[in-house]
Design a protein around this motif. Structure first.
Motif, PDB file in Angstrom:
ATOM      1  N   MET A 189       0.851  -1.170   0.000  1.00 38.00           N
ATOM      2  CA  MET A 189       0.000   0.000   0.000  1.00 38.00           C
ATOM      3  C   MET A 189       0.899   1.235   0.000  1.00 38.00           C
ATOM      4  O   MET A 189       1.712   1.406   0.888  1.00 38.00           O
ATOM      5  N   ASP A 190       0.765   2.084  -1.011  1.00 36.47           N
ATOM      6  CA  ASP A 190       1.514   3.327  -1.083  1.00 36.47           C
ATOM      7  C   ASP A 190       0.654   4.457  -0.559  1.00 36.47           C
ATOM      8  O   ASP A 190      -0.515   4.583  -0.925  1.00 36.47           O
ATOM      9  N   PHE A 191       1.227   5.254   0.328  1.00 36.33           N
ATOM     10  CA  PHE A 191       0.516   6.417   0.822  1.00 36.33           C
ATOM     11  C   PHE A 191       1.523   7.423   1.338  1.00 36.33           C
ATOM     12  O   PHE A 191       2.660   7.093   1.629  1.00 36.33           O
ATOM     13  N   GLU A 192       1.079   8.653   1.406  1.00 35.12           N
ATOM     14  CA  GLU A 192       1.899   9.721   1.946  1.00 35.12           C
ATOM     15  C   GLU A 192       1.483   9.936   3.389  1.00 35.12           C
ATOM     16  O   GLU A 192       0.300  10.116   3.677  1.00 35.12           O
ATOM     17  N   LEU A 193       2.432   9.865   4.297  1.00 33.93           N
ATOM     18  CA  LEU A 193       2.136  10.048   5.708  1.00 33.93           C
ATOM     19  C   LEU A 193       1.971  11.534   5.997  1.00 33.93           C
ATOM     20  O   LEU A 193       2.852  12.336   5.716  1.00 33.93           O
ATOM     21  N   LYS A 194       0.807  11.887   6.516  1.00 37.35           N
ATOM     22  CA  LYS A 194       0.504  13.272   6.847  1.00 37.35           C
ATOM     23  C   LYS A 194       0.028  13.298   8.288  1.00 37.35           C
ATOM     24  O   LYS A 194      -0.942  12.623   8.638  1.00 37.35           O
ATOM     25  N   LEU A 238      -3.401  16.619  26.013  1.00 36.98           N
ATOM     26  CA  LEU A 238      -1.968  16.385  26.159  1.00 36.98           C
ATOM     27  C   LEU A 238      -1.536  15.012  25.656  1.00 36.98           C
ATOM     28  O   LEU A 238      -0.409  14.831  25.236  1.00 36.98           O
ATOM     29  N   ASP A 239      -2.425  14.034  25.725  1.00 33.57           N
ATOM     30  CA  ASP A 239      -2.093  12.673  25.302  1.00 33.57           C
ATOM     31  C   ASP A 239      -3.196  12.172  24.371  1.00 33.57           C
ATOM     32  O   ASP A 239      -4.000  11.330  24.729  1.00 33.57           O
ATOM     33  N   GLU A 240      -3.198  12.705  23.162  1.00 36.05           N
ATOM     34  CA  GLU A 240      -4.277  12.433  22.222  1.00 36.05           C
ATOM     35  C   GLU A 240      -4.238  10.991  21.695  1.00 36.05           C
ATOM     36  O   GLU A 240      -3.233  10.317  21.770  1.00 36.05           O
ATOM     37  N   VAL A 241      -5.366  10.578  21.156  1.00 37.69           N
ATOM     38  CA  VAL A 241      -5.491   9.279  20.500  1.00 37.69           C
ATOM     39  C   VAL A 241      -4.978   9.442  19.076  1.00 37.69           C
ATOM     40  O   VAL A 241      -5.250  10.446  18.418  1.00 37.69           O
ATOM     41  N   ARG A 242      -4.239   8.459  18.601  1.00 32.60           N
ATOM     42  CA  ARG A 242      -3.706   8.518  17.236  1.00 32.60           C
ATOM     43  C   ARG A 242      -4.560   7.621  16.339  1.00 32.60           C
ATOM     44  O   ARG A 242      -4.862   6.486  16.718  1.00 32.60           O
ATOM     45  N   VAL A 243      -4.916   8.138  15.173  1.00 31.62           N
ATOM     46  CA  VAL A 243      -5.822   7.414  14.277  1.00 31.62           C
ATOM     47  C   VAL A 243      -5.263   7.382  12.859  1.00 31.62           C
ATOM     48  O   VAL A 243      -4.375   8.158  12.500  1.00 31.62           O
ATOM     49  N   PHE A 244      -5.849   6.474  12.067  1.00 25.71           N
ATOM     50  CA  PHE A 244      -5.499   6.371  10.651  1.00 25.71           C
ATOM     51  C   PHE A 244      -6.811   6.288   9.876  1.00 25.71           C
ATOM     52  O   PHE A 244      -7.656   5.437  10.195  1.00 25.71           O
TER      53      PHE A 244
END
Length: 79
Positions: free
Chosen positions: A1-6, A55-61
């Protein structure tokens, strides 16, 4: 899977988030487990210190019209 990380910081409605259950190709499901006691303590900690959400956010994709939590699944469940 090709993607640009933003990387972007923003608020997303909880209704648009889903737990990481391995639905993203090449990304394993959340391997961490939490005891009921520790989960209850996490919920209490969030209630007592709501500023920690910032301060400690959830990380999502973004995936399939939702946002898969890839960092902070237990905090997401506690919210």
């Amino acid at each position: 899977m090709d993607f640009e990380l933003k990387i972007e910081v923003r608020e997303i409605p909880v209704t648009e988030l889903v737990e990481n259950r391995g639905q993203i190709p090449d990304v394993p499901k959340n391997p961490r487990k939490i005891s009921r006691e520790k989960f209850d303590a996490l919920c209490e900690s969030i209630k007592n210190s709501p500023e920690m959400k910032v301060l400690d956010e959830v990380r999502v994709f973004p995936f399939d019209g939702k946002y898969v939590v890839i960092g902070g699944n237990h905090r997401f469940r506690a919210y």
